[in-house]
Write a protein that holds these residues in place. Structure first.
Motif, PDB file in Angstrom:
ATOM      1  N   GLU A   1      25.503 -66.582  13.309  1.00 42.57           N
ATOM      2  CA  GLU A   1      25.561 -66.805  11.861  1.00 42.57           C
ATOM      3  C   GLU A   1      24.882 -68.123  11.519  1.00 42.57           C
ATOM      4  O   GLU A   1      25.211 -69.173  12.078  1.00 42.57           O
ATOM      5  CB  GLU A   1      27.004 -66.842  11.359  1.00 42.57           C
ATOM      6  CG  GLU A   1      27.090 -67.101   9.856  1.00 42.57           C
ATOM      7  CD  GLU A   1      28.504 -67.308   9.355  1.00 42.57           C
ATOM      8  OE1 GLU A   1      28.661 -67.633   8.156  1.00 42.57           O
ATOM      9  OE2 GLU A   1      29.452 -67.161  10.157  1.00 42.57           O
ATOM     10  N   ALA A   2      23.931 -68.060  10.588  1.00 44.09           N
ATOM     11  CA  ALA A   2      23.315 -69.263  10.031  1.00 44.09           C
ATOM     12  C   ALA A   2      23.966 -69.504   8.670  1.00 44.09           C
ATOM     13  O   ALA A   2      23.916 -68.636   7.789  1.00 44.09           O
ATOM     14  CB  ALA A   2      21.812 -69.083   9.887  1.00 44.09           C
ATOM     15  N   ARG A   3      24.591 -70.660   8.501  1.00 47.03           N
ATOM     16  CA  ARG A   3      25.353 -70.955   7.282  1.00 47.03           C
ATOM     17  C   ARG A   3      24.808 -72.205   6.608  1.00 47.03           C
ATOM     18  O   ARG A   3      24.875 -73.308   7.154  1.00 47.03           O
ATOM     19  CB  ARG A   3      26.824 -71.145   7.642  1.00 47.03           C
ATOM     20  CG  ARG A   3      27.747 -71.363   6.462  1.00 47.03           C
ATOM     21  CD  ARG A   3      29.180 -71.569   6.926  1.00 47.03           C
ATOM     22  NE  ARG A   3      29.750 -70.393   7.584  1.00 47.03           N
ATOM     23  CZ  ARG A   3      31.003 -70.344   8.060  1.00 47.03           C
ATOM     24  NH1 ARG A   3      31.794 -71.418   7.953  1.00 47.03           N
ATOM     25  NH2 ARG A   3      31.451 -69.247   8.627  1.00 47.03           N
ATOM     26  N   ASN A   4      24.247 -72.032   5.412  1.00 43.28           N
ATOM     27  CA  ASN A   4      23.728 -73.145   4.620  1.00 43.28           C
ATOM     28  C   ASN A   4      24.740 -73.442   3.519  1.00 43.28           C
ATOM     29  O   ASN A   4      25.103 -72.552   2.743  1.00 43.28           O
ATOM     30  CB  ASN A   4      22.363 -72.774   4.028  1.00 43.28           C
ATOM     31  CG  ASN A   4      21.677 -73.954   3.364  1.00 43.28           C
ATOM     32  OD1 ASN A   4      21.994 -74.312   2.238  1.00 43.28           O
ATOM     33  ND2 ASN A   4      20.736 -74.546   4.074  1.00 43.28           N
ATOM     34  N   PHE A   5      25.201 -74.704   3.445  1.00 43.51           N
ATOM     35  CA  PHE A   5      26.361 -75.030   2.607  1.00 43.51           C
ATOM     36  C   PHE A   5      26.052 -76.246   1.733  1.00 43.51           C
ATOM     37  O   PHE A   5      25.731 -77.317   2.215  1.00 43.51           O
ATOM     38  CB  PHE A   5      27.550 -75.358   3.516  1.00 43.51           C
ATOM     39  CG  PHE A   5      28.910 -75.117   2.904  1.00 43.51           C
ATOM     40  CD1 PHE A   5      29.290 -75.714   1.713  1.00 43.51           C
ATOM     41  CD2 PHE A   5      29.836 -74.291   3.540  1.00 43.51           C
ATOM     42  CE1 PHE A   5      30.532 -75.509   1.170  1.00 43.51           C
ATOM     43  CE2 PHE A   5      31.096 -74.066   3.009  1.00 43.51           C
ATOM     44  CZ  PHE A   5      31.445 -74.675   1.818  1.00 43.51           C
TER      45      PHE A   5
END
Length: 423
Positions: free
Chosen positions: A34-38
């Motif tokens: 999972e790539a998570r941009n926050f």
């Protein structure tokens, strides 16, 4: 990162297994990335007499994270062996002067800001006999006693030994001994602490941390519509807790249902290191009609303190929401919630939620009037269902908090995530 010796020994032992057994181990393995941009923005609108005026007007950070999850199968034989792992890496995209502290990144105490990047690897060895599984190492939990938080860039994990048994149809039993926690904005493991913030009135002596948390309990499907649960937990020398839960789902006809979720917890001190004394009752009733869901909730705290739980985790409360938990001393709170799933009108993957909560009767001390607070949440989420962007999710979360005993807050979170199945 430190690993338990038993976890390493069991994991290493799997390397010497026969090729057939190894093939079965790998064949059931699931791996995803999972790539998570926050992006996180929290504005502090004002201070109150109960709390100092904020030293900064806002907390604002932007970060990128990667979460690799691996859950292996089990080797053949009476006792099957395997391993689970979570690899985590996060790095800073933007964090201006004076706006750190969002919980996305590890604090840099020397500068007062945030570190540029951090990483961790959580590994747990596991063994299975029949329908019972033992795990030793680093892992996440989600039950009435303890629930790992995954509300920031990287998830919270614990170092523990954990056993789950499902030998009887409909009955799930589990127990664990937890030693340390790696919080979502930390790169290492540390002792476990009790939540003491807000108007909870929880006080401790000799420190608020310990290196031992135990729980035992489970759930049982009493009927097709009714599930009951009970957990006993103990944060060593700080609190003991009995948690009860009943969930009933009543079908009412075509695309209609009525769900009732009732929760009760009794918390007391464990020795003389804290003053914990709380009864927490909560109930949520949700009427579902096609893609619509209408919910009403009620929660009440009584006793000498507010609700007791492990700091940084998600407490098992019906009115725990984006910012507040409405679990202060003597607090009564109410919730109205509406959800809509756009799949019901031909737009799968798009969902909407809004809710409003209000709390009062908070004990602010003998010289102050009762505490009051309210929170409003709105969430819009879309996950692409097909094409080149399949599994790409875009989620916007908005919250507004107003209170006469804590800071007023306006908050926005924008999360873009993409999950790629690798095995």
């Amino acid at each position: 990162m430190r690993k338990t010796s038993l976890a390493l020994a069991v994991a290493a032992g799997t390397l010497g297994l026969s090729q057939v057994a190894f093939a079965d181990l790998v064949g059931d393995t699931k791996v995803s990335l999972e790539a998570r941009n926050f992006y996180f923005n929290r504005d502090f609108r004002q201070g109150h007499t109960d709390v100092p005026v904020p030293t900064r007007s806002k907390s604002e950070e932007w970060a990128q994270g990667f979460i690799l999850r691996m859950n292996s199968g089990f080797t053949e034989g009476t006792v099957g062996f395997g391993a689970d792992a979570i690899g985590m890496f996060g790095f800073k995209l933007d964090s201006g002067d004076g706006t750190a502290g969002s919980g996305l990144l590890v604090p840099d105490r020397s500068s007062g800001g945030s570190q540029d990047n951090y990483s961790d690897l959580a590994v747990a060895a596991k063994a299975k006999i029949s329908n019972s599984t033992l795990r030793v190492g680093q892992m996440q939990f989600k039950n009435a006693a303890i629930a790992s938080s995954d509300g920031r860039l990287l998830p919270q994990v614990f170092e523990a030994g954990h056993i789950v048994s499902q030998e009887i149809d409909g009955l799930m039993l589990e127990a664990a001994h937890v030693r340390e926690v790696n919080n979502r904005d930390s790169g290492d493991y540390q002792d476990i602490s009790i939540a003491t913030g807000g108007r909870r009135a929880v006080t401790t002596t000799g420190g608020s941390t310990t290196d031992s948390f135990d729980f035992i309990g489970g759930t049982y499907k009493l009927t097709k519509e009714l599930t009951g649960g009970y957990y006993y937990s103990n944060l060593d020398e700080l609190y003991k807790q009995h948690s009860f839960n009943l969930v009933h789902v009543l079908p009412l006809g075509d695309k209609q249902s009525l769900k009732t979720d009732v929760r009760y917890a009794r918390s007391t001190d464990d020795g003389n290191r804290s003053n914990v004394d709380n009864k927490a009752f909560g109930a949520m009733v949700t009427y579902g009609l096609d893609g619509h869901a209408f919910g009403l909730g009620y929660q009440k705290m009584s006793g000498d303190t507010g609700f007791a739980y492990i700091n940084g985790t998600d407490p098992f409360l019906v009115n725990y929401v984006q910012i507040s938990d409405f679990a202060n001393k003597d607090e009564k709170s109410y919730q109205a919630r509406y959800d809509f799933n756009f799949a019901s009108i031909g737009i799968p993957g798009l969902t909407f939620m809004t809710r409003y909560l209000t709390g009062d009767n908070v004990d602010r001390g003998r010289t102050a009037s009762e505490g009051r607070e309210w929170e409003r949440n709105t969430e819009l989420m879309y996950v692409f269902q097909e094409g080149a962007l399949k599994n790409l999710g875009v989620r916007w979360r908005n919250a507004t908090v107003r209170s006469n005993f804590a800071n007023d807050i306006d908050e926005n979170r924008l999360i873009v995530s993409y999950t790629l199945p690798l095995m």
